[in-house]
Motif scaffolding. Structure first.
Motif, PDB file in Angstrom:
ATOM      1  N   LEU A  18       0.742  -1.149   0.003  1.00 47.45           N
ATOM      2  CA  LEU A  18      -0.140   0.089   0.163  1.00 47.45           C
ATOM      3  C   LEU A  18       1.047   1.455  -0.088  1.00 47.45           C
ATOM      4  CD1 LEU A  18      -2.916   0.402   0.084  1.00 47.45           C
ATOM      5  CD2 LEU A  18      -2.945   0.663   2.529  1.00 47.45           C
ATOM      6  N   ARG A  19       2.170   0.997   0.094  1.00 45.78           N
ATOM      7  CA  ARG A  19       3.235   2.109   0.214  1.00 45.78           C
ATOM      8  C   ARG A  19       2.839   3.418  -0.645  1.00 45.78           C
ATOM      9  NH1 ARG A  19       8.666   3.939   1.515  1.00 45.78           N
ATOM     10  NH2 ARG A  19       9.376   4.408  -0.293  1.00 45.78           N
ATOM     11  N   PRO A  20       2.699   2.988  -1.882  1.00 43.50           N
ATOM     12  CA  PRO A  20       2.588   4.109  -2.882  1.00 43.50           C
ATOM     13  C   PRO A  20       1.321   5.022  -2.627  1.00 43.50           C
ATOM     14  CG  PRO A  20       2.974   2.254  -4.167  1.00 43.50           C
ATOM     15  CD  PRO A  20       2.759   2.029  -2.719  1.00 43.50           C
ATOM     16  N   ALA A  21       0.207   4.191  -2.427  1.00 48.36           N
ATOM     17  CA  ALA A  21      -0.958   5.085  -1.960  1.00 48.36           C
ATOM     18  C   ALA A  21      -0.737   5.690  -0.511  1.00 48.36           C
ATOM     19  CB  ALA A  21      -2.160   4.041  -1.918  1.00 48.36           C
ATOM     20  N   ILE A  22      -0.333   5.158   0.465  1.00 44.43           N
ATOM     21  CA  ILE A  22      -0.106   5.906   1.630  1.00 44.43           C
ATOM     22  C   ILE A  22       0.664   7.210   1.462  1.00 44.43           C
ATOM     23  CG2 ILE A  22       1.310   5.696   3.903  1.00 44.43           C
ATOM     24  CD1 ILE A  22       0.649   2.683   3.834  1.00 44.43           C
ATOM     25  N   LEU A  23       1.707   7.234   0.581  1.00 48.83           N
ATOM     26  CA  LEU A  23       2.651   8.234   0.430  1.00 48.83           C
ATOM     27  C   LEU A  23       1.663   9.406  -0.335  1.00 48.83           C
ATOM     28  CD1 LEU A  23       6.074   6.691  -0.777  1.00 48.83           C
ATOM     29  CD2 LEU A  23       5.240   7.430   1.425  1.00 48.83           C
ATOM     30  N   VAL A  24       1.098   9.104  -1.253  1.00 47.06           N
ATOM     31  CA  VAL A  24       0.254  10.172  -2.045  1.00 47.06           C
ATOM     32  C   VAL A  24      -0.799  10.867  -0.892  1.00 47.06           C
ATOM     33  CG1 VAL A  24      -1.291  10.410  -3.827  1.00 47.06           C
ATOM     34  CG2 VAL A  24       0.725   9.296  -4.153  1.00 47.06           C
ATOM     35  N   ALA A  25      -1.128   9.974  -0.261  1.00 45.77           N
ATOM     36  CA  ALA A  25      -2.595  10.515   0.834  1.00 45.77           C
ATOM     37  C   ALA A  25      -1.622  11.499   1.806  1.00 45.77           C
ATOM     38  CB  ALA A  25      -3.149   9.308   1.241  1.00 45.77           C
ATOM     39  N   LEU A  26      -0.471  10.972   2.240  1.00 51.42           N
ATOM     40  CA  LEU A  26       0.352  11.721   3.264  1.00 51.42           C
ATOM     41  C   LEU A  26       0.686  13.005   2.619  1.00 51.42           C
ATOM     42  CD1 LEU A  26       2.448   9.217   5.490  1.00 51.42           C
ATOM     43  CD2 LEU A  26       0.328  10.168   5.938  1.00 51.42           C
ATOM     44  N   LEU A  27       1.156  12.992   1.467  1.00 50.26           N
ATOM     45  CA  LEU A  27       1.531  14.262   0.690  1.00 50.26           C
ATOM     46  C   LEU A  27       0.455  15.057   0.514  1.00 50.26           C
ATOM     47  CD1 LEU A  27       3.802  16.024  -0.962  1.00 50.26           C
ATOM     48  CD2 LEU A  27       2.778  14.591  -2.883  1.00 50.26           C
ATOM     49  N   PHE A  28      -0.761  14.917  -0.077  1.00 51.01           N
ATOM     50  CA  PHE A  28      -1.776  15.605  -0.201  1.00 51.01           C
ATOM     51  C   PHE A  28      -2.270  16.129   1.157  1.00 51.01           C
ATOM     52  CE2 PHE A  28      -3.872  13.893  -4.110  1.00 51.01           C
ATOM     53  CZ  PHE A  28      -2.623  14.245  -5.080  1.00 51.01           C
ATOM     54  N   ARG A  29      -2.403  15.414   2.153  1.00 48.66           N
ATOM     55  CA  ARG A  29      -3.071  15.908   3.480  1.00 48.66           C
ATOM     56  C   ARG A  29      -2.106  16.847   4.293  1.00 48.66           C
ATOM     57  NH1 ARG A  29      -6.835  17.321   3.834  1.00 48.66           N
ATOM     58  NH2 ARG A  29      -6.219  17.853   6.120  1.00 48.66           N
ATOM     59  N   THR A  30      -0.834  16.531   4.060  1.00 48.48           N
ATOM     60  CA  THR A  30       0.258  17.549   4.483  1.00 48.48           C
ATOM     61  C   THR A  30       0.165  18.897   4.110  1.00 48.48           C
ATOM     62  OG1 THR A  30       1.701  15.583   5.240  1.00 48.48           O
ATOM     63  CG2 THR A  30       2.584  17.725   5.289  1.00 48.48           C
ATOM     64  N   VAL A  31       0.201  18.730   2.809  1.00 50.60           N
ATOM     65  CA  VAL A  31       0.296  20.177   2.144  1.00 50.60           C
ATOM     66  C   VAL A  31      -1.062  20.912   2.478  1.00 50.60           C
ATOM     67  CG1 VAL A  31       0.110  21.304  -0.018  1.00 50.60           C
ATOM     68  CG2 VAL A  31       1.769  19.710   0.260  1.00 50.60           C
ATOM     69  N   GLU A  32      -2.151  20.043   2.506  1.00 45.99           N
ATOM     70  CA  GLU A  32      -3.420  20.735   2.766  1.00 45.99           C
ATOM     71  C   GLU A  32      -3.398  21.357   4.280  1.00 45.99           C
ATOM     72  OE1 GLU A  32      -7.007  20.269   1.235  1.00 45.99           O
ATOM     73  OE2 GLU A  32      -5.707  21.238  -0.372  1.00 45.99           O
ATOM     74  N   ALA A  33      -2.986  20.712   5.306  1.00 44.21           N
ATOM     75  CA  ALA A  33      -3.132  20.889   6.478  1.00 44.21           C
ATOM     76  C   ALA A  33      -2.094  22.205   6.911  1.00 44.21           C
ATOM     77  CB  ALA A  33      -2.655  19.673   7.476  1.00 44.21           C
ATOM     78  N   LEU A  34      -1.186  22.175   6.246  1.00 40.59           N
ATOM     79  CA  LEU A  34      -0.272  23.590   6.443  1.00 40.59           C
ATOM     80  C   LEU A  34      -1.165  24.769   6.109  1.00 40.59           C
ATOM     81  CD1 LEU A  34       2.991  22.044   5.150  1.00 40.59           C
ATOM     82  CD2 LEU A  34       2.363  22.986   7.461  1.00 40.59           C
ATOM     83  N   ARG A  35      -1.968  24.667   5.157  1.00 39.34           N
ATOM     84  CA  ARG A  35      -2.637  25.808   4.657  1.00 39.34           C
ATOM     85  C   ARG A  35      -3.906  26.113   5.484  1.00 39.34           C
ATOM     86  NH1 ARG A  35      -3.701  23.479  -1.318  1.00 39.34           N
ATOM     87  NH2 ARG A  35      -1.555  23.790  -2.129  1.00 39.34           N
ATOM     88  N   VAL A  36      -4.183  25.476   6.861  1.00 39.83           N
ATOM     89  CA  VAL A  36      -5.359  25.621   7.499  1.00 39.83           C
ATOM     90  C   VAL A  36      -5.896  26.945   7.787  1.00 39.83           C
ATOM     91  CG1 VAL A  36      -4.131  25.255   9.507  1.00 39.83           C
ATOM     92  CG2 VAL A  36      -6.481  24.695   9.662  1.00 39.83           C
ATOM     93  N   TYR A  37      -6.934  27.375   7.487  1.00 39.25           N
ATOM     94  CA  TYR A  37      -7.360  28.603   7.773  1.00 39.25           C
ATOM     95  C   TYR A  37      -9.079  28.523   8.161  1.00 39.25           C
ATOM     96  CZ  TYR A  37      -9.527  33.221   6.694  1.00 39.25           C
ATOM     97  OH  TYR A  37     -10.123  34.538   6.737  1.00 39.25           O
ATOM     98  N   ASP A  38      -9.863  27.835   7.343  1.00 36.17           N
ATOM     99  CA  ASP A  38     -11.403  27.817   7.770  1.00 36.17           C
ATOM    100  C   ASP A  38     -11.679  27.452   9.231  1.00 36.17           C
ATOM    101  OD1 ASP A  38     -10.269  27.321   5.061  1.00 36.17           O
ATOM    102  OD2 ASP A  38     -12.317  26.782   4.423  1.00 36.17           O
ATOM    103  N   LEU A  39     -11.128  26.161   9.543  1.00 39.22           N
ATOM    104  CA  LEU A  39     -11.421  25.736  10.924  1.00 39.22           C
ATOM    105  C   LEU A  39     -10.936  26.481  12.070  1.00 39.22           C
ATOM    106  CD1 LEU A  39     -10.635  22.025  10.038  1.00 39.22           C
ATOM    107  CD2 LEU A  39     -13.033  22.821  10.734  1.00 39.22           C
ATOM    108  N   PRO A  40     -10.042  27.083  12.258  1.00 39.12           N
ATOM    109  CA  PRO A  40      -9.771  27.936  13.481  1.00 39.12           C
ATOM    110  C   PRO A  40     -10.560  29.136  13.316  1.00 39.12           C
ATOM    111  CG  PRO A  40      -7.714  27.351  12.125  1.00 39.12           C
ATOM    112  CD  PRO A  40      -8.710  26.572  11.624  1.00 39.12           C
ATOM    113  N   GLN A  41     -10.450  29.709  12.100  1.00 40.35           N
ATOM    114  CA  GLN A  41     -11.287  31.132  11.573  1.00 40.35           C
ATOM    115  C   GLN A  41     -12.405  31.219  12.169  1.00 40.35           C
ATOM    116  OE1 GLN A  41      -9.817  34.060  10.736  1.00 40.35           O
ATOM    117  NE2 GLN A  41     -11.841  34.834  11.116  1.00 40.35           N
ATOM    118  N   VAL A  42     -13.250  29.908  12.001  1.00 38.90           N
ATOM    119  CA  VAL A  42     -14.715  30.069  12.194  1.00 38.90           C
ATOM    120  C   VAL A  42     -15.037  29.557  13.808  1.00 38.90           C
ATOM    121  CG1 VAL A  42     -16.785  28.961  11.684  1.00 38.90           C
ATOM    122  CG2 VAL A  42     -15.287  29.672   9.779  1.00 38.90           C
TER     123      VAL A  42
END
Lengths: 307, 315
Positions: free
Chosen positions: B229-253
């Motif tokens: 599952l390694r390839p799928a795990i890596l892609v999921a982690l990459l997507f999520r990490t990049v998204e999480a670093l941009r976090v704005y909506d949740l704490p703002q609201v």
């Protein structure tokens, strides 16, 4: 549509091998199979609960009437009614819906047009420095939107794009392009090259080969990409809240409006109105998600996953 | 021109071996020219709306402002101010904490969901449909929903767990927890979706031979599923990490950035809209850009680069 509906049957027919393997294994360990089934059912129920329960709470709360009911933690505490929904539309929410539809729609159209051209070029046409281009696209997909907030605000203020649809869908398009290009490149690459070659032999120009043969075949991929782009643009909040924070008449989008609903009492968010607005927005999106489930899942996973 | 024609033919030779069909000349553009023409609009738009602003932000960050009025050239003073500002370090810390905690939790829960769904033959379609619901709900709506559920009135979560008037969103630590929890609710199903797609590519006979060799369920998970599952795990982690670093909506609201839940995005947005200072805001956004893109790039070059590029070029 009908193919999608009876697809469980088709799947069962398509993979008789894997089912047979499951049966034989279950037969071998029959004593444990009952326990396993229970674990599976409980597991599935947990997944369903996780995904659906908060949404159920949202609907129940939006239907409650009056302060007492709304401030009660009991989700079945009445009286129930549609008053909150009337309040939502008294606050010009239909204008927010219009803005969001227009902005997300424009983003989707522009993105699909120029993204499918780029995707095709990257998948099929001879290009110099293809790796460099793809790395550039990847870099933009890692790009934090917040980096745009101060400079674009200054530029938009000078050019007069604050509080306009254009001021939002231009940056949205730039941000969703990388994902579009990745999804569509994968889809184009999966279309057999022979078809194009045949078109060429018949005397089609490369451009004709693209829009008469390849583009129609890539339609499911294009459609999946379109839904994903639309949802992304529809949900965007940071840029929308910065470039068009007020005025539903002009360009305030749905998420900004939902975040900004104010009540009569200060510091007290109007729970009924907000939850009703949330339901109004979420129901159409859920219907779209359920109807096009397969395509969305295919698009989401092919963006980075499927080889 | 003649050179171009020659290289185009060389490239074409790789694609079409031996007798190639006559290259159509009348009317149409050559493939190479068409390729450039097709890529150009995307590149131009991304350069104009993504690349140019970043350079412009750097220019802005070198000037000194009072409100929106430019006072003069300030050199790197804005950056010095930022690095001396506790608020900046607080926002950076929250953003990193949020990213690590939410991505870790989403990965574990998403993997659990994916394994459950992969096991079940009945109900998989239904669950996969349900799993799209948190994905399709706008983050702002998820934030409002969890705000009300965590809030003291109506106090739904407090009632369910019998916590009385516990103020989740009004104290440091628990506010961070609530924000992370809301994110985990919304995106774990998405991670599950990506991992499930990966799981379905693992052939069933791998497990069969695992069973024959006497591997228990956990051994099969550890030695068969996870490596494949390694390839799928890596892609999921990459997507999520990049998204999480941009976090704005949740704490703002949910908290408005109070109680140590101010993310880098909230901080920058503050200096643009509420307390305008374009120079300082631009300096903060440039720093955030370097931090977030830097982490993303490290991630990509360490883990995901070959995956993403191979896929899109080779097929």
């Amino acid at each position: 549509m009908s193919a999608e509906q009876n697809s469980p049957e088709q799947r069962r027919r398509k993979h008789p091998g894997s089912l047979a393997w499951l049966r034989s294994e279950q037969g071998a360990v029959r004593t444990r199979s009952v326990g396993r089934t229970v674990v599976k059912v409980v597991g599935l129920a947990a997944v369903l609960f996780w995904c659906l329960f908060p949404f159920f709470w949202l609907i129940m709360t939006s239907l409650k009437q009056g302060d007492r009911a709304l401030n009660s933690p009991d989700i079945f505490q009445g009286p129930f009614g549609l008053g909150n929904y009337e309040n939502v539309f008294d606050q010009n929410f239909h204008l927010n819906l219009r803005n969001s539809l227009a902005i997300a729609g424009m983003t989707t159209i522009i993105c699909i047009i120029i993204g499918s051209l780029a995707g095709y070029a990257l998948a099929r046409l001879p290009l110099k420095r293809k790796i460099l281009l793809l790395s550039g696209v990847l870099a933009v997909s890692l790009f934090p939107p917040v980096a745009l907030v101060p400079p674009l605000y200054e530029v938009w203020r000078t050019v007069g794009l604050l509080n306009t649809w254009e001021g939002l869908y231009l940056p949205y398009t730039a941000f969703t392009l990388p994902l579009t290009i990745f999804i569509l490149t994968t889809f184009y690459a999966s279309i057999p090259k022979d078809l194009e070659d045949a078109a060429r032999v018949d005397g089609a120009t490369p451009f004709q080969a693209f829009y008469k043969v390849v583009f129609p075949l890539a339609a499911p991929g294009v459609f999946a990409a379109a839904i994903i782009i639309f949802v992304t643009a529809w949900n965007e909040f940071l840029l929308a809240n910065t470039f068009a924070p007020r005025n539903p008449e002009v360009a305030q989008t749905v998420p900004v409006a939902i975040a900004a609903f104010t009540g009569q009492v200060e510091f007290q968010r109007p729970i009924g109105t907000i939850t009703a607005a949330c339901v109004v927005v979420v129901i159409p999106m859920i219907i779209v998600a359920l109807v096009f489930q397969r395509r969305i899942v295919a698009g989401l996973t092919s963006g980075g996953l499927k080889g | 021109m003649a050179d171009h024609r020659a290289t185009a033919d060389d490239d074409g030779g790789i694609l079409v071996n031996g007798d190639k069909p006559p290259r159509p000349k009348r009317g149409g553009l050559s493939e190479r020219a068409l390729g450039r023409l097709f890529v150009a609009p995307s590149i131009l738009l991304m350069a104009a709306v993504a690349l140019f602003p970043v350079i412009y932000a750097f220019v802005l960050s070198l000037y000194d402002y009072t409100r929106r009025q430019r006072e003069g050239f300030g050199g790197l003073q804005n950056y010095a101010d930022a690095f001396a500002d506790d608020r900046f370090w607080g926002a950076l810390w929250f953003t990193l904490l949020f990213t690590v905690a939410s991505v870790a939790a989403e990965f574990l829960i998403g993997l659990g969901f994916a394994l459950i769904m992969n096991q079940a033959f009945r109900g998989r379609g239904l669950t996969r449909a349900a799993i799209l619901i948190p994905w399709v709900i706008p983050t702002v709506i998820a934030a409002q929903m969890w705000f009300f559920m965590f809030n003291v009135t109506p106090g739904f979560i407090n009632t369910v767990f019998g916590l009385g008037n516990f103020n989740w969103l009004g104290q440091e630590g628990w506010a961070t927890f609530a924000v992370i929890f809301a994110d985990v609710w919304k995106t774990s199903p998405f991670v599950a979706l990506l991992l499930l797609a990966g799981l379905q590519t693992i052939p069933g006979d791998m497990y069969e031979s695992g069973v024959v060799d006497g591997a228990g369920p956990f051994q099969r998970l550890w030695y068969i599923t996870l490596p494949l599952l390694r390839p799928a795990i890596l892609v999921a982690l990459l997507f999520r990490t990049v998204e999480a670093l941009r976090v704005y909506d949740l704490p703002q609201v949910m908290t408005g950035g109070a109680f140590d839940t101010e993310s880098l995005s909230i901080l920058v947005q503050q200096y643009v809209v509420r307390t305008p200072d374009p120079g300082y805001g631009a300096a903060l956004s440039t720093i955030s850009f370097v931090v977030i893109l830097g982490i993303g790039m490290i991630f990509v070059s360490l883990l995901g680069r070959e995956l993403v590029l191979e896929r899109t070029t080779e097929r």
